[in-house]
Structures are given as structure tokens and as C-alpha cells.
Design an enzyme around this catalytic site. Structure first.
Site, PDB file in Angstrom:
ATOM      1  N   GLN B 130      41.025  21.906   0.720  1.00  0.00           N
ATOM      2  CA  GLN B 130      40.422  22.406  -0.518  1.00  0.00           C
ATOM      3  C   GLN B 130      39.597  21.312  -1.186  1.00  0.00           C
ATOM      4  OE1 GLN B 130      43.372  23.269  -3.490  1.00  0.00           O
ATOM      5  NE2 GLN B 130      41.993  24.549  -4.692  1.00  0.00           N
ATOM      6  N   TYR B 132      38.001  20.687  -4.299  1.00  0.00           N
ATOM      7  CA  TYR B 132      37.799  21.068  -5.700  1.00  0.00           C
ATOM      8  C   TYR B 132      37.650  19.825  -6.586  1.00  0.00           C
ATOM      9  CZ  TYR B 132      38.612  26.158  -5.634  1.00  0.00           C
ATOM     10  OH  TYR B 132      38.507  27.513  -5.468  1.00  0.00           O
ATOM     11  N   SER B 165      44.052  17.531   0.013  1.00  0.00           N
ATOM     12  CA  SER B 165      45.239  17.446   0.879  1.00  0.00           C
ATOM     13  C   SER B 165      44.825  17.603   2.332  1.00  0.00           C
ATOM     14  CB  SER B 165      46.233  18.551   0.555  1.00  0.00           C
ATOM     15  OG  SER B 165      46.577  18.492  -0.781  1.00  0.00           O
ATOM     16  N   GLU B 248      46.756  29.810  -5.673  1.00  0.00           N
ATOM     17  CA  GLU B 248      47.400  28.505  -5.558  1.00  0.00           C
ATOM     18  C   GLU B 248      48.577  28.409  -6.509  1.00  0.00           C
ATOM     19  OE1 GLU B 248      45.273  25.083  -7.091  1.00  0.00           O
ATOM     20  OE2 GLU B 248      46.214  23.817  -5.585  1.00  0.00           O
ATOM     21  N   GLU B 381      49.234  21.366 -19.225  1.00  0.00           N
ATOM     22  CA  GLU B 381      48.430  21.551 -20.436  1.00  0.00           C
ATOM     23  C   GLU B 381      47.356  22.614 -20.211  1.00  0.00           C
ATOM     24  OE1 GLU B 381      49.363  18.671 -19.117  1.00  0.00           O
ATOM     25  OE2 GLU B 381      50.783  18.059 -20.666  1.00  0.00           O
TER      26      GLU B 381
END
Lengths: 368, 396
Positions: B130, B132, B165, B248, B381
């Protein structure tokens, strides 16, 4: 599929919501408070609940109850909590179930139908001293002649002034007993408590009790179960109150403007609100599960009752504390109803054991 | 017997004859199969099990059979999950392609893209990573700056991704890139698929506070990506990227819960270090209460998850629950890991080497690793922001 409400449960919930909104609510509580009402019960609401058969939901059908479960009672209790309507639904349900089960006593047999339709009101007299304990100690039942004698003080009997009959837990020969006492025969002192819900102290001084009024002298398991049931119904009420205090707070965060913007746009406040939301969702899951287990679903009633009360004691107090703080100055005024939620939270926190009591009990039940 | 019962009986018989007995034990460390061109199977049985599963599309049970999926209804897929659990079968394949990219391709991909990528994903032949996060775009993901500049029928990609990852093991990356730097930040992003073997890609592993990690930094220098590897319209990648994230979030919280439910209870662990007779209250009253608090929060979270699953199955999904469960699941998990170290006292302080049990060293590393749970996949958060906005309707 215990979590998804059935059509029947949804209909009970809707009926309860309608009745409670029509006859209960903080305005009624405020009037009871201002009039120093010694009974502390929303009488008109209680009458309406009786008329609709909502008082005997979990009482035997053959005796005039509805023969449903505690989960259904819990839905009504949530509505009472949401509107802060003082009505002895939980206390009466649990006390009446104890009486209804006692077919051997002619007194119990005679009382049961009137408890099922709510024409007579019963409550559980268990709390002693300054803190909840699982077993009665201060009130004792001893043999006297062909009957018994009851001695000692009950410190906090919910709706003790309004009830017709008390189901009293008492220490008896190393175990516990449950005794039916007509209110008029006990020394009752109505308490003026912060939450304006009915409560009383009861004193017994060598009160003569006929053998027929002793529901059982081997009450340990039955009392334990009754306390767990009462605890779970109380958590349902607390759940309703906590959600309502939260809902009002979120509304306020959207409306109240400072620095030219709604205060709900401030991240510090948003996070507190979102975190309460999660807390409340988890609370709802454990309360509903506990009541399902009380009705026979797989699981340990004692563990779930303690899990639910530990969580709801903390959650209701936390949410109402936050609600007052997030309302700012207006939150501490008597004019706003919010303070009533905070006061009720404090009372329900202590009733049937606070969070520390139930976490300790949960750990014991799990062997640590 | 209902059709579903027939299905169950047939499936069970098939599993019993096709899942090798060694694949019906819990996988040890490093025994999980992640597939890909460079896949090294931990055993011949693991390879055979994946091949067998592929004949019925078991790795993606509800996806259409035309792409190699199982073509099962939701009810049948639930039966499959129950049977796999009942027989103790290992998952034949773990895959970001299945958990995250697949749902995106099924919803936003072209037919050609689905045919090109889904079969390899389902059979475990291509492994995905991924792309991102970037050094300058963490929680504020939409501020990402990896550029993709159009050059004929290609994009030329320059920039850097981080926290990728297994970038060193993956064959392909699904990646968010900026295709329009002058548009508002959410409107200039595209979702592209990049072959990791392309010239100009460099991968460097990241060391964490817990030691070695699967995370990598990925650098792009003039990497050429065919335009037909863009999913959805140009500059419309943000919505797609968010849709993928919702998958996810539920994956992270569900996997944590599955993990902790088979662990030795915290109280039993505390007893091993503290001594004392079973059934007696733990001596350290403060530790005991912390254990109870974590146990209870874990229980309540589990019940809330079950409630959400039941409501969803009854056709009443509540909405932004993924954010709540990601938040609560990871926060409870962190406290649990911390407590596991605390109850081991000095025995929880070892990094490696002699003087510590393997379990003690693992526990300590897992605690350190768990600190990232509430940061990765959208920090706590960020989840609170999402809940405040979408569930509570609080203003921006």
C-alpha cells in the site's frame, strides 16, 4: 441474534417511549423535588404504565403478568432513565418475581396477582450501612416461638416510602433469608436524596414475622440472582440516562457559539464527545447482553451483571460530569435539567455496588 | 435439510479431504502464506492447500467466479468461515490484495483491470503493498506530494512513500499520487497501480522501536506507469483511497481481537510471576484492578462487535462503526500489552539474549510494536475526528 430487537421488543420500546414522554420527564421530577414529595414517585406515569401492562412484563402470565423477560423490562427502564422519571419498575419487578416464585406461602400466593398488575407495589430492601454488600448482615432474622423476629436497619430502600410491601433480605443462622414485610409494620424514614427519586430507611425492632411471611431461609442463591437482576435493570436505566445527557450535550455543542463559531467545531471538545460515544456504545452492548443472559441466553449472569454495573457506574458518572463541564456556566444552573442527570448518576453509581465493588467481584468470579 | 445444510455438509467433506492435516494446526511464526511472485512456501502442504483452495475460490469466497472467486452468497461465506474455524484450517492465503484492493477493483475498476488483476490476487500469485503515507503526509494524507506527470500514455512518478509494509516482498503497489498540483488537495489525487519491478523504484526497510519491521521506505525516480493502470478517473482518487481505508480499519481491529481471545488470561500470567494459590485474589491489588479493567473493556468491545455484526446481518448496519472499533480495539490492545510487560516486572525488561524466556522477549517486543497500533491505519485522533463528524454531526 440477541442484539437485534424483535418486532415485539421494538413495539414495547415505542409504547414505553410514548407513555414516558407523556407522563414523565424532568418536569415531573422537578415538581416532586420542589414539593419535597416524600414518596418520590411519578404517580401518574406509574398508573399509565400499569394500565398498559408494562409493570408486569417479566411476571408470570398465569398471575396477570405478561410472561416476558427482563430484556423487555430493560427497554422500559432505559426510557425511564432517559426521561429521569422516578418509577419503581426495576425494584418492583425483582421483588415481585421473588414473591411469585414462592408458591408454598399463602401470603405470597395471595399477593402475587396484585403485584403482577401493579395494584400493590413491592420493593427490595437490601442495602445496609454506607456501601452495598452482597450479603445481609445488619438485619437479622431469628426464630421466636412458632415464628420469627426481624431486627436491624436497611439504609437505602429504593421507593421504600411508596411501596406496600418490602421483600427484606436478612442474615439467618449463617445464611440468608428473604422476608415479606408490610410497609405499615416497619419504621420508615423517607429520605430527601439528591436525585429526588423515592428512597427510605427502614428499621425493624424485634418485628414479629409469621412463618408464612418468610419466603425462604435458604436464600443465598436466590438472593444472588435477584441482586444480579436488579443490578442489570438498574444499568438499563443508567444507560438511558447516560445517552440522554450525552445527546443533550452534543446538541449544545452544535448550538452554542463562542469566538464566532459553534463550540462543537473545537477539536478538544469533539474528541471528548466522540470518546463518550464509544463508551456508550460499549455500555449498550454489555447491558443488553446481560439482560439476555438473565433471560436464559448462554453466559454467566453474575459475571455479566458485574461487568455491566462496573461499566455503567463509571460511564454514567463520567458522561454526566462531562455534560455539565461542556455546557459551561449554564450546566451548573438549577434551571437546566442536566444537573438532575448528574445527581441521579451519583445515586445509581452507589446502588447495588459501585464500579470498584463490581470489578473486585468480577475478578473473584474469574478466580483471581 | 436446507440448501445451506447441504452446502455445509459437502464443503466439510471437501475440506477434510483437501486441507492437509498439517494445515489444520495454528501457524507458527513465519508460517503464514502471503503469496506473490517471490513467495517461499513454509512447507509443501502449505502450497498444496493454497492450490486446493484456489480450485474453489476460497481465498475470496464472495467474489465472482469469472475472476476466480468462490461466487458464494454471504450466508455461504459465513458457513465457510464457520467450517474453517471448526476444522482449525489455516487461512490458505493472507493478502492486502484481497482485503483492500479487491473491493476497490470490484467497485471502481474497469472490466479490463478486474480481468488483469483479480485472478492473480485471488490465487496468491501477486502480492500487493500500500503506497499511501509519505514523510510529509501522515494523518493529513490528502497533502501527499508524490507527483505523477502525464507523458503520452504513461505517467512519470517521482517522490517518496513511507510505512509501506512489505514493499521489499511485494510485486505491485496500489498508490495515491498527485496528478494535479493546482487543484484543491482532495481533488488532485489519482489512484494508480504500480509494478514494483519498474525501473526507478528503490526500497529501504525501516527499523522500529521494537526492532526489525516489515515497513519500508519506497523511493520513485522517473518511474513510468501506463495510464490504463489508473483506477477511476484522473484526479478522482481520493474517494477511492478512502473507500479502501474503510476496509483496512475493520481488518486491523478484527485481527487484534481474534489474536487476544486465544491468549492466556492476564490474571493467569500475573499469577505465574506473583505466585499464590489459584482462586485467591492476586496480591498486588492495583495490578489486579488494572487487569480487571482491561478484561472488562475487552469483553465490552467484543460484545459491541458482535452486536454490530448481528445488526449488519439483519440489514441494519449502523455506519461508521469501523472507526469506533479501530479506535477502541487498538487502545485496549495497547493497555493489554503494557500490562503484560508490567506484570512481568524485571522479567519484562529484556531486549534479547540470555536471562529471559522467549515468551518474555516476545511480550516486550509486542508491547513496543503495539504502540504503533493506534497510529497506523488512521490514528486514534483521526478516528475521533471521523466519529465526531460522521456520527455526531459536529461542525468543521
Amino acid at each position: 441474534m440477541g442484539f437485534v430487537l424483535s418486532e415485539e421488543e421494538l413495539s414495547i420500546q415505542a409504547t414505553a417511549r410514548r407513555v414516558v414522554d407523556a407522563h414523565g420527564g424532568p418536569a415531573v421530577l422537578r415538581r416532586l423535588r420542589d414539593e419535597r414529595d416524600p414518596l418520590g414517585i411519578a404517580g401518574e406515569l406509574w398508573g399509565a404504565l400499569r394500565a398498559l401492562g408494562l409493570v408486569g412484563l417479566a411476571l408470570p402470565e398465569a398471575e396477570g403478568g405478561a410472561g416476558l423477560g427482563l430484556k423487555e423490562v430493560g427497554l422500559v427502564a432505559e426510557e425511564l432513565g432517559r426521561t429521569l422519571s422516578p418509577a419503581p419498575l426495576g425494584a418492583h419487578t425483582v421483588a415481585a418475581r421473588l414473591v411469585a416464585r414462592r408458591a408454598g406461602s399463602s401470603l405470597a400466593r395471595e399477593l402475587t396477582p396484585s403485584l403482577c398488575d401493579g395494584s400493590r407495589l413491592a420493593t427490595l430492601a437490601h442495602e445496609e450501612g454506607v456501601r452495598h454488600e452482597a450479603r445481609p448482615r445488619a438485619v437479622t432474622l431469628s426464630r421466636r416461638g412458632s415464628g420469627y423476629a426481624l431486627d436491624g436497619d436497611k439504609s437505602f430502600v429504593p421507593f421504600g416510602g411508596a411501596a406496600d410491601w418490602l421483600v427484606v433480605s436478612a442474615a439467618h443462622e449463617g445464611g440468608a433469608a428473604l422476608v415479606l414485610v408490610e410497609l405499615a409494620r416497619a419504621e420508615i424514614m423517607s429520605l430527601c436524596t439528591i436525585d429526588s427519586h423515592g428512597a427510605a430507611r427502614a428499621r425493624f425492632r424485634g418485628l414479629e414475622v409469621a412463618a408464612d411471611a418468610v419466603l425462604t431461609t435458604d436464600a443465598e442463591a436466590e438472593l444472588g440472582r435477584a441482586l444480579d437482576e436488579a443490578t442489570l435493570l438498574l444499568t438499563a436505566e443508567m444507560l438511558g440516562g447516560a445517552w440522554e445527557a450525552f445527546r443533550r450535550t452534543v446538541e449544545y455543542l452544535k448550538q452554542r457559539r463562542q469566538f464566532g463559531v459553534p463550540i462543537g467545531s473545537f477539536q478538544a471538545l469533539k474528541h471528548r464527545a466522540a470518546s463518550m460515544y464509544c463508551d456508550l456504545e460499549l455500555s449498550r452492548a454489555v447491558v443488553r447482553e446481560g439482560l439476555s443472559v438473565a433471560d436464559g441466553a448462554q453466559g454467566s449472569l453474575a459475571e455479566l451483571a458485574s461487568a455491566a454495573k462496573a461499566r455503567l457506574s463509571d460511564t454514567y458518572v463520567h458522561v454526566t460530569n462531562e455534560a455539565v463541564q461542556l455546557h459551561g456556566g449554564v450546566g451548573v444552573t438549577d434551571e437546566l435539567d442536566l444537573g438532575f442527570f448528574m445527581k441521579r448518576a451519583r445515586v445509581t453509581e452507589q446502588l447495588m455496588g459501585d464500579a470498584a465493588f463490581h470489578r473486585d467481584r468480577y475478578a473473584r468470579l474469574l478466580g483471581y | 435439510m436446507s440448501e445451506l445444510d447441504d452446502f455445509r455438509a459437502e464443503l466439510r467433506a471437501w475440506l477434510l479431504s483437501h486441507c492437509p492435516p498439517s494445515m489444520r494446526t495454528p501457524p507458527g511464526d513465519g508460517e503464514e502464506v502471503w503469496g506473490g511472485r517471490r513467495c517461499v512456501f513454509p512447507s509443501e502442504d502449505a502450497r498444496r492447500w493454497l492450490l486446493a483452495a484456489n480450485t474453489r475460490g476460497l481465498t475470496a469466497p464472495t467474489w465472482p467466479t469469472e475472476y476466480g472467486g468462490g461466487g458464494m452468497s454471504r450466508e455461504q461465506a459465513a458457513v465457510l468461515a464457520e467450517e474453517l474455524r471448526a476444522l482449525g484450517c489455516r487461512p490458505p492465503l493472507r493478502s492486502l490484495g484481497i482485503w483492500m484492493l479487491g473491493p476497490v477493483l470490484l467497485r471502481y475498476g474497469t472490466e479490463a483491470q478486474r480481468r488483469a488483476f483479480l485472478p492473480g490476487i485471488i490465487r496468491g500469485e501477486t502480492r500487493w503493498c500500500q503506497g499511501y503515507s509519505e514523510p510529509g503526509a501522515g494523518s493529513d494524507l490528502a497533502s501527499l506530494s508524490t507527483r505523477a506527470v502525464r507523458d503520452g500514455d504513461h505517467y512519470v512518478v517521482d517522490g517518496q512513500k513511507t510505512w509501506t509494509s512489505h514493499a521489499d516482498k511485494a510485486d505491485w503497489m496500489f498508490c495515491l499520487v498527485r496528478t494535479n498540483p493546482s487543484a484543491p488537495k482532495h481533488q488532485g489525487i489519482s489512484f494508480v497501480l504500480i509494478d514494483m519491478a519498474s525501473p526507478g523504484i528503490t526500497v529501504r526497510p525501516i527499523q522500529l522501536i521494537s526492532g526489525a519491521s516489515p515497513f519500508c521506505e519506497t523511493f520513485f525516480e522517473g518511474v513510468r506507469v501506463p495510464v490504463d493502470q489508473r483506477v477511476g478517473d484522473e484526479d478522482a482518487g481520493w474517494e477511492i483511497g478512502k473507500y479502501l481505508l474503510s476496509h483496512e480499519r475493520s481488518n486491523i481491529s478484527l485481527s487484534r481481537d481474534a489474536q487476544s481471545s486465544v491468549e492466556e488470561p492476564l490474571a493467569a500470567q500475573a499469577r505465574r510471576y506473583e505466585g499464590g494459590a489459584p482462586g485467591e485474589p492476586l496480591r498486588d491489588a492495583s495490578l489486579r484492578d488494572r487487569i480487571t479493567q482491561v478484561d472488562l473493556d475487552f469483553l465490552c468491545n467484543k460484545l459491541a462487535l458482535r452486536r454490530a455484526a448481528e445488526e449488519a446481518a439483519a440489514g441494519r448496519p449502523a455506519g461508521s462503526e469501523a472507526s469506533m472499533f479501530k479506535l477502541v480495539g487498538t487502545e485496549v490492545n495497547k493497555r493489554r500489552r503494557e500490562l503484560k510487560v508490567a506484570l512481568r516486572g524485571f522479567a519484562g525488561l529484556g531486549w534479547e539474549g540470555e536471562g529471559y524466556l522467549d515468551d518474555e522477549l516476545t511480550t516486550t517486543r509486542e508491547w513496543l510494536r503495539s504502540r504503533a497500533n493506534s497510529i497506523e491505519g488512521g490514528s486514534s485522533e483521526v478516528q475521533l475526528n471521523i466519529l465526531a463528524k460522521r456520527v455526531l454531526g459536529l461542525p468543521d
